[in-house]
Design a protein around this motif. Structure first.
Motif, PDB file in Angstrom:
ATOM      1  N   THR A   8       3.339  -4.523  -1.353  1.00 20.33           N
ATOM      2  CA  THR A   8       4.090  -3.982  -0.203  1.00 20.33           C
ATOM      3  C   THR A   8       3.214  -4.000   1.056  1.00 20.33           C
ATOM      4  N   GLY A   9       3.787  -3.435   2.116  1.00 22.14           N
ATOM      5  CA  GLY A   9       3.102  -3.443   3.402  1.00 22.14           C
ATOM      6  C   GLY A   9       2.195  -2.258   3.644  1.00 22.14           C
ATOM      7  N   ALA A  10       1.666  -1.639   2.572  1.00 22.94           N
ATOM      8  CA  ALA A  10       0.633  -0.612   2.767  1.00 22.94           C
ATOM      9  C   ALA A  10      -0.688  -1.319   3.017  1.00 22.94           C
ATOM     10  N   SER A  11      -1.606  -0.584   3.625  1.00 22.70           N
ATOM     11  CA  SER A  11      -2.943  -1.146   3.824  1.00 22.70           C
ATOM     12  C   SER A  11      -3.591  -1.371   2.447  1.00 22.70           C
ATOM     13  N   THR A  35       6.889  -7.848  -0.311  1.00 27.01           N
ATOM     14  CA  THR A  35       7.894  -7.424   0.658  1.00 27.01           C
ATOM     15  C   THR A  35       7.575  -8.152   1.970  1.00 27.01           C
ATOM     16  N   MET A  37       6.880  -6.809   4.829  1.00 27.58           N
ATOM     17  CA  MET A  37       5.691  -6.193   5.434  1.00 27.58           C
ATOM     18  C   MET A  37       4.451  -6.496   4.599  1.00 27.58           C
ATOM     19  N   GLY A  38       4.634  -6.658   3.297  1.00 26.03           N
ATOM     20  CA  GLY A  38       3.514  -7.030   2.425  1.00 26.03           C
ATOM     21  C   GLY A  38       2.906  -8.357   2.868  1.00 26.03           C
ATOM     22  N   VAL A  41       1.100  -7.803   6.316  1.00 28.16           N
ATOM     23  CA  VAL A  41      -0.186  -7.090   6.218  1.00 28.16           C
ATOM     24  C   VAL A  41      -1.226  -7.965   5.513  1.00 28.16           C
ATOM     25  N   SER A  85       3.430   1.118  -0.650  1.00 33.28           N
ATOM     26  CA  SER A  85       3.705   1.921   0.553  1.00 33.28           C
ATOM     27  C   SER A  85       4.536   3.147   0.178  1.00 33.28           C
ATOM     28  N   MET A  86       4.570   4.105   1.077  1.00 34.72           N
ATOM     29  CA  MET A  86       5.397   5.303   0.862  1.00 34.72           C
ATOM     30  C   MET A  86       6.881   4.940   0.928  1.00 34.72           C
ATOM     31  N   HIS A  87       7.185   3.912   1.690  1.00 33.66           N
ATOM     32  CA  HIS A  87       8.576   3.418   1.767  1.00 33.66           C
ATOM     33  C   HIS A  87       9.046   2.927   0.399  1.00 33.66           C
ATOM     34  N   THR A  88       8.250   2.042  -0.200  1.00 34.70           N
ATOM     35  CA  THR A  88       8.637   1.511  -1.519  1.00 34.70           C
ATOM     36  C   THR A  88       8.538   2.605  -2.581  1.00 34.70           C
ATOM     37  N   ARG A 120      -0.902   3.978  -1.498  1.00 35.26           N
ATOM     38  CA  ARG A 120      -1.967   3.994  -0.479  1.00 35.26           C
ATOM     39  C   ARG A 120      -1.422   4.689   0.753  1.00 35.26           C
ATOM     40  N   GLU A 121      -1.829   5.917   0.913  1.00 37.29           N
ATOM     41  CA  GLU A 121      -1.507   6.686   2.113  1.00 37.29           C
ATOM     42  C   GLU A 121      -2.387   7.920   2.118  1.00 37.29           C
TER      43      GLU A 121
END
Ligand SMILES: Cc1cc2nc3c(=O)[nH]c(=O)nc-3n(C[C@H](O)[C@H](O)[C@H](O)COP(=O)(O)O)c2cc1C
Length: 183
Positions: A8-11, A35, A37-38, A41, A85-88, A120-121
């Motif tokens: 996903t698009g988390a760091s 994703t 965003m994945g 990123v 990500s927190m979204h996923t 990851r957050e």
């Protein structure tokens, strides 16, 4: 062995990228879904495109719900979502399989296979924690992206490898990615 990897698009795109490289070098069949965003990123943090990923794994489009990964009849030895990500995470906690990544994760759980989620957050809210708890209760392994220091990491690779080693431990693959406590 066949492992699905969702990114996903988390760091922390390097975790997903290096895991895919590692598994494919071990001769493991890797099925991957990024994703939107994945992908972005990955390019931003690692300078790597999805085309490069496709040299090491079978890559699916996240909107391709006809893909093999979307069905429980397609057998895998588990799925890793890294980074998550927190979204996923929210979508996973609600079993909403609206895209291939979340659908594959849901299928993994319903079939009683191993689902490893690497959130990851920081900091996290009570909502994030509740989502993690829901998923853990649903059978997922929550493996936060929090590298340790007791193995005395000297490089970024040492820190990334610690996380990959923890993932490999849960999948059940032998490795020497970090020195274990007591070794
Ligand atoms: C460079 C960058 C880093 C990000 N890092 C995080 C992160 O660590 N954790 C997170 O939950 N979201 C992070 N985001 C935000 C997510 O990309 C965003 O919530 C997105 O909607 C996630 O979508 P996805 O789950 O479909 O990939 C980051 C965004 C950018 C641009």
């Amino acid at each position: 062995m066949r492992i699905a990897v969702g990114v996903t698009g988390a760091s922390g795109a390097v975790y997903g990228y290096n895991l895919i490289l590692l598994l494919s070098r071990l001769g493991i069949e890797v099925h991957t879904v990024y994703t939107q965003m994945g992908e972005k990123v990955l390019e931003y943090e690692c300078g790597v495109t999805i085309k490069e990923i496709s040299k090491h794994a079978k890559v699916y489009a996240n909107d391709d719900l006809f893909a093999s990964l979307a069905s429980g009849s397609f057998k895998t030895d588990g799925m890793v979502i890294v980074p998550c990500s927190m979204h996923t995470l929210g979508a996973l906690a609600n079993a909403s399989g609206g895209n291939l990544l979340t659908r594959s994760a849901d299928v993994t759980l319903k079939e009683g296979r191993k689902l490893i989620v690497v959130p990851r957050e920081t900091p996290v809210t009570a909502i994030h924690l509740e989502n993690m708890l829901k998923l853990a209760r649903g059978g997922a392994v929550i493996l936060p992206a929090s590298p340790a220091f007791y193995h005395k990491p000297k490089t970024l690779d040492d820190m990334v490898n610690f996380m990959l080693g923890k993932i490999m431990d849960v999948i059940g693959i032998e490795h020497r990615l970090f020195r274990r406590w007591g070794e």
